[in-house]
Design a protein around this motif. Structure first.
Motif, mmCIF file in Angstrom:
data_model
loop_
_atom_site.group_PDB
_atom_site.id
_atom_site.type_symbol
_atom_site.label_atom_id
_atom_site.label_comp_id
_atom_site.label_asym_id
_atom_site.label_seq_id
_atom_site.Cartn_x
_atom_site.Cartn_y
_atom_site.Cartn_z
ATOM 1 N N UNK A 59 0.820 -1.208 0.000
ATOM 2 C CA UNK A 59 0.000 0.000 0.000
ATOM 3 C C UNK A 59 0.853 1.257 0.000
ATOM 4 N N UNK A 60 2.024 1.200 0.630
ATOM 5 C CA UNK A 60 2.936 2.344 0.621
ATOM 6 C C UNK A 60 3.495 2.582 -0.782
ATOM 7 N N UNK A 61 3.835 1.508 -1.469
ATOM 8 C CA UNK A 61 4.339 1.621 -2.840
ATOM 9 C C UNK A 61 3.257 2.190 -3.752
ATOM 10 N N UNK A 62 2.021 1.749 -3.549
ATOM 11 C CA UNK A 62 0.910 2.272 -4.346
ATOM 12 C C UNK A 62 0.744 3.768 -4.123
ATOM 13 N N UNK A 64 3.083 5.869 -3.193
ATOM 14 C CA UNK A 64 4.219 6.550 -3.832
ATOM 15 C C UNK A 64 4.019 6.679 -5.332
ATOM 16 N N UNK A 65 3.575 5.588 -5.960
ATOM 17 C CA UNK A 65 3.355 5.627 -7.419
ATOM 18 C C UNK A 65 2.261 6.618 -7.787
ATOM 19 N N UNK A 66 1.179 6.643 -6.997
ATOM 20 C CA UNK A 66 0.078 7.564 -7.309
ATOM 21 C C UNK A 66 0.534 9.008 -7.153
ATOM 22 N N UNK A 67 1.272 9.276 -6.086
ATOM 23 C CA UNK A 67 1.758 10.635 -5.871
ATOM 24 C C UNK A 67 2.726 11.045 -6.973
ATOM 25 N N UNK A 68 3.573 10.142 -7.407
ATOM 26 C CA UNK A 68 4.518 10.448 -8.490
ATOM 27 C C UNK A 68 3.768 10.728 -9.789
ATOM 28 N N UNK A 78 10.861 11.599 -6.293
ATOM 29 C CA UNK A 78 9.876 11.747 -5.225
ATOM 30 C C UNK A 78 10.382 11.105 -3.932
ATOM 31 N N UNK A 79 10.887 9.883 -4.022
ATOM 32 C CA UNK A 79 11.379 9.187 -2.831
ATOM 33 C C UNK A 79 12.576 9.934 -2.240
#
Length: 89
Positions: A59-62, A64-68, A78-79
């Motif tokens: 869920x954290x990776x999701x 991050x991807x959505x925010x990017x 972003x990271x």
């Protein structure tokens, strides 16, 4: 070797070459625009970038991807920014 074995090996070689040739343009870029892995590593090293792998929850990776995607940024940028903010605070 039999003639059929030779033909089979030739077919396997052709299929292997076709698979290797398709990988350069599979992401929608022309073959000359995307550097191969070795060249990309050299470019990253010249910029001072070091590969750093971590294991994160799905869920954290999701997130991050959505925010990017919403910010239209590379996930690496972003990271890096989020890590800088977290370490500074």
């Amino acid at each position: 070797m039999k003639k059929t074995d030779l033909e089979k090996n030739l077919g396997l070689k052709i299929n292997g070459k076709l698979k290797q040739g398709a990988s350069a343009t599979r992401f929608g870029a022309a073959s000359g625009e995307v550097p191969d892995r070795r060249e990309q590593r050299k470019l990253d090293a010249a910029r001072g970038l070091i590969p750093f792998a971590v294991k994160l929850e799905g869920d954290l990776v999701t997130q991050l991807r959505t925010q990017a995607e919403t910010q239209q940024r590379d996930i690496n940028e972003l990271v890096a920014e989020l890590l800088r903010r977290g370490l500074a605070g």
